[in-house]
Design a protein around this motif. Structure first.
Motif, mmCIF file in Angstrom:
data_model
loop_
_atom_site.group_PDB
_atom_site.id
_atom_site.type_symbol
_atom_site.label_atom_id
_atom_site.label_comp_id
_atom_site.label_asym_id
_atom_site.label_seq_id
_atom_site.Cartn_x
_atom_site.Cartn_y
_atom_site.Cartn_z
ATOM 1 N N SER A 73 73.500 -29.097 76.328
ATOM 2 C CA SER A 73 72.906 -30.229 77.040
ATOM 3 C C SER A 73 73.823 -30.724 78.156
ATOM 4 N N THR A 74 74.976 -30.102 78.290
ATOM 5 C CA THR A 74 75.912 -30.448 79.353
ATOM 6 C C THR A 74 75.935 -29.384 80.432
ATOM 7 N N ALA A 98 65.607 -22.874 71.667
ATOM 8 C CA ALA A 98 65.496 -24.322 71.490
ATOM 9 C C ALA A 98 65.774 -24.717 70.038
ATOM 10 N N ALA A 99 65.240 -23.942 69.097
ATOM 11 C CA ALA A 99 65.453 -24.245 67.682
ATOM 12 C C ALA A 99 66.920 -24.085 67.296
ATOM 13 N N ALA A 139 65.154 -20.533 82.950
ATOM 14 C CA ALA A 139 64.436 -21.439 82.047
ATOM 15 C C ALA A 139 65.242 -21.698 80.783
ATOM 16 N N THR A 140 65.867 -20.645 80.249
ATOM 17 C CA THR A 140 66.696 -20.776 79.046
ATOM 18 C C THR A 140 67.877 -21.711 79.299
ATOM 19 N N ASP A 145 68.311 -29.595 79.408
ATOM 20 C CA ASP A 145 68.317 -30.563 80.505
ATOM 21 C C ASP A 145 69.754 -30.883 80.917
ATOM 22 N N PRO A 146 70.526 -29.846 81.285
ATOM 23 C CA PRO A 146 71.966 -30.020 81.513
ATOM 24 C C PRO A 146 72.288 -30.778 82.796
ATOM 25 N N ALA A 147 73.505 -31.300 82.836
ATOM 26 C CA ALA A 147 74.012 -31.973 84.034
ATOM 27 C C ALA A 147 74.677 -30.990 84.986
#
Length: 235
Positions: A73-74, A98-99, A139-140, A145-147
């Motif tokens: 997520s980073t 995602a899982a 997409a992966t 939703d990284p910064a």
């Protein structure tokens, strides 16, 4: 912000990287360029904790990748396009990632739409073109939703319309206050995408600065690159 300071790595007798130092700032697209064998791929792998440096540090907002509390997520990264199992569908691959990473399932459809993957999201990966695989890899990387985005040759296999789309995407991503580091040999494309340049040659950082400053050494990014890497530029 991405910050690399004094990175060095040797593989047996081969000194792949000897001294790489640069920053990639938030809200900007930074291009990482250099001749073949300059050490770009090794540098990216040290940034992402895939290779342990012999010296130096690589951090994201002051924290090494391996110490990030939520790395996916980073930082989103595309270093190759071979990660998806050929028998899976694009949607199935994204659901699996995602899982495993703990990302919200709602992100699957969101990233499918973001990279314009919907028309082949339910097809098996084994039938994908290189450009389709490239979109799936992006997409992966976006699932968390990284910064920060770290991209290695992201335009490989994309058609002209796809290249324009990618250029717009990375510009918009950076404009939202996030960070993009992109390595590419396609200098004519980078010229329309980046704000800053980092030049690595023979394992060392030999130039950093804005695109405008870099191209002052030639009329185009390509000419400036050749001047700096072939030592044709007068000091």
């Amino acid at each position: 912000m991405i910050e690399a300071v004094g990175l060095a790595k040797r593989f047996g007798p081969v000194e792949a990287v000897s001294d790489v130092t640069f920053t990639a700032g938030a809200g900007r697209v930074t291009g990482l360029v250099g001749p073949n064998g300059a050490g770009k791929s090794t540098t990216l792998r040290m940034l992402l904790g895939l290779v342990t440096p012999d010296a130096g540090t690589a951090t994201f907002g002051g924290t090494p990748y391996r110490e990030l509390l939520a790395p996916g997520s980073t930082v989103g990264a595309v270093l190759d396009i071979a990660a998806a199992h050929p028998a899976s569908t694009a949607r199935g691959h994204l659901a699996t990632v995602a899982a495993l990473a703990g990302h919200a399932r709602v992100r699957i459809d969101q990233v499918i739409d973001t990279v314009d993957l919907r028309s082949f999201a339910d097809r098996r990966v084994k039938g994908f073109s290189t450009g389709m695989r490239q979109r799936l890899a992006l997409a992966t990387a976006l699932l968390g939703d990284p910064a920060v985005l770290v991209l290695d040759e992201p335009s490989n296999g994309l058609d002209p319309a796809g290249i324009v789309w990618l250029r717009t995407f990375v510009r918009d991503f950076a404009a939202s206050g996030r960070t993009v580091l992109v390595s590419s040999h396609v200098l004519t494309d980078l010229e329309h995408s980046v704000d800053d340049l980092v030049l690595i040659d023979r394992g060392r950082t030999t130039w950093t600065g804005s695109l405008a400053e870099f191209t002052a050494h030639g009329t185009t990014l390509e000419q400036a690159f050749l001047a700096l890497t072939t030592k044709e530029l007068t000091p």
